[in-house]
Enzyme design. Structure first.
Site, PDB file in Angstrom:
ATOM      1  N   ARG A 161      -0.344  -4.346  -3.867  1.00  0.00           N
ATOM      2  CA  ARG A 161      -1.798  -4.895  -3.769  1.00  0.00           C
ATOM      3  C   ARG A 161      -2.366  -5.197  -2.814  1.00  0.00           C
ATOM      4  NH1 ARG A 161       0.760  -6.398  -8.841  1.00  0.00           N
ATOM      5  NH2 ARG A 161       1.957  -7.615  -7.516  1.00  0.00           N
ATOM      6  N   PRO A 185       7.316   7.024  -2.495  1.00  0.00           N
ATOM      7  CA  PRO A 185       5.700   7.155  -2.231  1.00  0.00           C
ATOM      8  C   PRO A 185       5.054   6.563  -3.427  1.00  0.00           C
ATOM      9  CG  PRO A 185       6.996   9.236  -1.850  1.00  0.00           C
ATOM     10  CD  PRO A 185       7.808   8.383  -2.473  1.00  0.00           C
ATOM     11  N   ARG A 186       3.826   5.694  -3.003  1.00  0.00           N
ATOM     12  CA  ARG A 186       3.073   5.338  -4.060  1.00  0.00           C
ATOM     13  C   ARG A 186       1.735   5.947  -4.076  1.00  0.00           C
ATOM     14  NH1 ARG A 186       4.229  -0.727  -4.954  1.00  0.00           N
ATOM     15  NH2 ARG A 186       3.430  -0.231  -7.054  1.00  0.00           N
ATOM     16  N   HIS A 291       3.805 -21.288   6.089  1.00  0.00           N
ATOM     17  CA  HIS A 291       3.585 -20.568   4.584  1.00  0.00           C
ATOM     18  C   HIS A 291       2.222 -20.886   3.826  1.00  0.00           C
ATOM     19  CE1 HIS A 291       6.395 -18.634   1.039  1.00  0.00           C
ATOM     20  NE2 HIS A 291       4.979 -18.297   0.917  1.00  0.00           N
TER      21      HIS A 291
HETATM   22  C1  DGY Z   1       3.644 -16.558  -3.379  1.00  0.00           C
HETATM   23  O1  DGY Z   1       3.129 -16.601  -4.319  1.00  0.00           O
HETATM   24  O2  DGY Z   1       4.705 -15.857  -3.726  1.00  0.00           O
HETATM   25  C2  DGY Z   1       3.356 -16.951  -2.042  1.00  0.00           C
HETATM   26  O3  DGY Z   1       4.331 -16.829  -1.214  1.00  0.00           O
HETATM   27  C3  DGY Z   1       2.916 -18.394  -2.096  1.00  0.00           C
HETATM   28  O4  DGY Z   1       1.544 -18.258  -2.548  1.00  0.00           O
END
Ligand code: DGY
Length: 326
Positions: A161, A185-186, A291
């Site tokens: 997604r 493949p997707r 992050h």
């Molecule tokens: C996750 O949700 O795995 C992200 O790395 C942090 O939102």
């Protein structure tokens, strides 16, 4: 004494999730009311006798923790889409159900990935630094030149997604071609962005921008290594917003410092936080974020609400809104 199921929430969670737990009247819960992780020894004590655990990605949910929790534990709900911190085999063995938070963070993560890609390829961090520190002399013809998306080939390692959402956002920048690789493949996802399936080698060879969007699994651990970087174009920009573990950081340092590739933008590293003395910080062509891909108020609240709803549904013995198939 209350007979309600007992839950431990391993971190202070955003208000939407907390409200759902409070208002449910369905559980008695204790929360580690801090922005910092609960120390491991404390965590092992807190989970004892719990029916449910709501955790975040810093908590290792492994055999030791599951033993400490004991036989009452029925549900683990993580406020994350990633689940590499969960020992899935151990959970499955004990028939503990697992909830996670896909979809609600897709837009936010894709948006940050595009921002990081542009910041890296157009050298924005270097540029603001130069402006602030007196490096800005006269207008120069090749000073701070970067690489543009128009007419480029964008490669996606691990098409899910989030990869689709990134491609949708990049398309208006006049990207010429999207390519991707995955275990297989997707076509359904790939058709949405007219992406072509290629091998990992071809992905490395053809991408001007390579975005890593795969989950961290034993198969993807260290997949971005010298072998991959050495096949990439010299003008290529490497972007990782998935997990640090998919990258061999020594090899990335080598690739960036010797000009094998042009730049890297990382939202994830190993370890986290990346120590301030880490060599990657010394490189001008490496942009490192702490992050934050899912860090918008809306998304973090949505993640906490979904994690709470997963937990409550699991404890009622009902299908969870988003349950991980073990
Ligand atoms: C996750 O949700 O795995 C992200 O790395 C942090 O939102």
């Amino acid at each position: 004494m209350s007979m309600l199921p007992k839950v431990f929430v391993t971190r202070r969670v955003p208000p939407d999730g907390l409200d759902i737990l409070r208002k449910s009247g369905q559980v008695q819960f204790e929360m580690w009311d801090s922005d910092d992780p609960v120390p491991r020894m404390e965590l092992l004590k807190k989970v004892k006798g719990c029916d449910g655990i709501l955790c975040v990605l810093t908590e290792k949910i492994d055999a030791q923790l599951l033993e400490a929790a004991g036989p009452n534990l029925k549900v683990v709900s993580t406020m994350s889409v990633g689940f590499d911190h969960l020992s899935l085999d151990e959970l499955k063995k004990r028939e503990i159900r697992v909830g996670y938070t896909p979809d609600v963070l897709t837009d936010c993560v894709a948006e940050l990935t595009v921002a990081l890609l542009l910041a890296t390829s157009r050298r924005l961090i270097e540029a603001t630094h130069e402006a602030k520190t007196g490096g800005w002399g006269t207008w120069r013809t090749l000073w701070l030149c970067g690489h543009e998306l128009a007419n480029s080939t964008v490669g996606i390692l691990g098409l899910g997604r989030i990869g689709v959402a990134i491609a949708e956002r990049l398309k208006p920048f006049k990207v010429k071609k999207f390519i991707y690789t995955d275990v297989t493949p997707r076509p359904e996802l790939a058709n949405m962005i007219e992406a072509e399936y290629v091998s990992l080698d071809k992905l490395a060879e053809q991408s001007d921008f390579l975005a890593v969007c795969c989950a961290l699994t034993p198969e993807t651990h260290g997949i971005c290594n010298f072998n991959l970087f050495s096949k990439m174009k010299k003008n290529a920009i490497f972007i990782n917003t998935s997990r640090g573990g998919v990258v061999n950081q020594e090899d990335l340092y080598e690739a960036l410092s010797t000009g094998l590739i042009a730049g890297a933008g990382l939202d994830v590293t190993t370890p986290e936080p990346l120590p301030t003395h880490h060599p990657l910080y010394t490189l001008k062509n490496c942009v490192i974020l702490p992050h934050i891909a899912s860090a918008s108020y809306t998304t973090r609240n949505a993640m906490s609400a979904l994690a709470a709803n997963n937990l409550l549904a699991g404890l009622r013995g009902e299908p969870m809104p988003k349950e991980l198939k073990l």
